[in-house]
Design a protein around this motif. Structure first.
Motif, PDB file in Angstrom:
ATOM      1  N   MET A   1       0.844  -1.173   0.000  1.00  0.00           N
ATOM      2  CA  MET A   1       0.000   0.000   0.000  1.00  0.00           C
ATOM      3  C   MET A   1       0.894   1.242   0.000  1.00  0.00           C
ATOM      4  O   MET A   1       1.909   1.274   0.662  1.00  0.00           O
ATOM      5  N   THR A   2       0.493   2.246  -0.728  1.00  0.00           N
ATOM      6  CA  THR A   2       1.232   3.488  -0.835  1.00  0.00           C
ATOM      7  C   THR A   2       0.775   4.467   0.239  1.00  0.00           C
ATOM      8  O   THR A   2      -0.396   4.506   0.585  1.00  0.00           O
ATOM      9  N   TYR A   3       1.725   5.249   0.753  1.00  0.00           N
ATOM     10  CA  TYR A   3       1.397   6.250   1.764  1.00  0.00           C
ATOM     11  C   TYR A   3       0.292   7.156   1.248  1.00  0.00           C
ATOM     12  O   TYR A   3       0.318   7.630   0.125  1.00  0.00           O
ATOM     13  N   GLY A   4      -0.734   7.379   2.064  1.00  0.00           N
ATOM     14  CA  GLY A   4      -1.848   8.244   1.694  1.00  0.00           C
ATOM     15  C   GLY A   4      -2.991   7.515   0.998  1.00  0.00           C
ATOM     16  O   GLY A   4      -4.015   8.112   0.712  1.00  0.00           O
ATOM     17  N   THR A   5      -2.813   6.234   0.724  1.00  0.00           N
ATOM     18  CA  THR A   5      -3.866   5.452   0.078  1.00  0.00           C
ATOM     19  C   THR A   5      -4.857   4.986   1.131  1.00  0.00           C
ATOM     20  O   THR A   5      -4.469   4.486   2.181  1.00  0.00           O
ATOM     21  N   ARG A   6      -6.136   5.131   0.828  1.00  0.00           N
ATOM     22  CA  ARG A   6      -7.169   4.664   1.759  1.00  0.00           C
ATOM     23  C   ARG A   6      -7.239   3.148   1.725  1.00  0.00           C
ATOM     24  O   ARG A   6      -6.958   2.526   0.710  1.00  0.00           O
ATOM     25  N   GLU A   7      -7.644   2.576   2.860  1.00  0.00           N
ATOM     26  CA  GLU A   7      -7.781   1.128   2.946  1.00  0.00           C
ATOM     27  C   GLU A   7      -9.041   0.765   3.713  1.00  0.00           C
ATOM     28  O   GLU A   7      -9.342   1.365   4.742  1.00  0.00           O
ATOM     29  N   ALA A   8      -9.779  -0.178   3.192  1.00  0.00           N
ATOM     30  CA  ALA A   8     -10.945  -0.735   3.877  1.00  0.00           C
ATOM     31  C   ALA A   8     -10.696  -2.235   4.015  1.00  0.00           C
ATOM     32  O   ALA A   8     -10.003  -2.841   3.204  1.00  0.00           O
ATOM     33  N   THR A   9     -11.278  -2.826   5.051  1.00  0.00           N
ATOM     34  CA  THR A   9     -11.128  -4.260   5.277  1.00  0.00           C
ATOM     35  C   THR A   9     -12.500  -4.875   5.475  1.00  0.00           C
ATOM     36  O   THR A   9     -13.330  -4.340   6.207  1.00  0.00           O
ATOM     37  N   ALA A  10     -12.722  -5.998   4.816  1.00  0.00           N
ATOM     38  CA  ALA A  10     -13.988  -6.731   4.936  1.00  0.00           C
ATOM     39  C   ALA A  10     -13.674  -8.173   5.298  1.00  0.00           C
ATOM     40  O   ALA A  10     -12.720  -8.758   4.782  1.00  0.00           O
ATOM     41  N   ILE A  11     -14.476  -8.725   6.187  1.00  0.00           N
ATOM     42  CA  ILE A  11     -14.380 -10.136   6.542  1.00  0.00           C
ATOM     43  C   ILE A  11     -15.645 -10.804   6.022  1.00  0.00           C
ATOM     44  O   ILE A  11     -16.746 -10.452   6.435  1.00  0.00           O
TER      45      ILE A  11
END
Length: 77
Positions: A1-11
């Motif tokens: 992941m690049t700095y400043g990139t948003r991240e979401a996580t789903a289970i």
């Protein structure tokens, strides 16, 4: 992941994860999506954890890809 990139996580709950071939197809299917950072398979809990960039794809797109990859996700947490 690049700095400043948003991240979401789903289970996502997946039935039939005891068969390694199905789990590997899920990993490959989700990993092909542009914007997916991580695909983690948990055989004991029968779930898949997917970390992705919500600016590039939606949870619905991830779920559709998993559906075509092996099994349909039952729910998300």
């Amino acid at each position: 992941m690049t700095y400043g990139t948003r991240e979401a996580t789903a289970i996502l709950k997946i039935d039939g994860m005891s068969r390694k071939g199905r789990a590997e197809r899920l990993r490959i299917a989700a990993g092909k999506l542009d914007g997916v950072f991580l695909v983690d398979i948990n055989y004991i809990l029968d779930n898949v954890t997917v970390s992705y960039n919500p600016d590039k794809l939606t949870l619905a797109q991830v779920r559709r890809k998993l559906d075509t990859g092996a099994h349909a996700p039952k729910s998300s947490c």
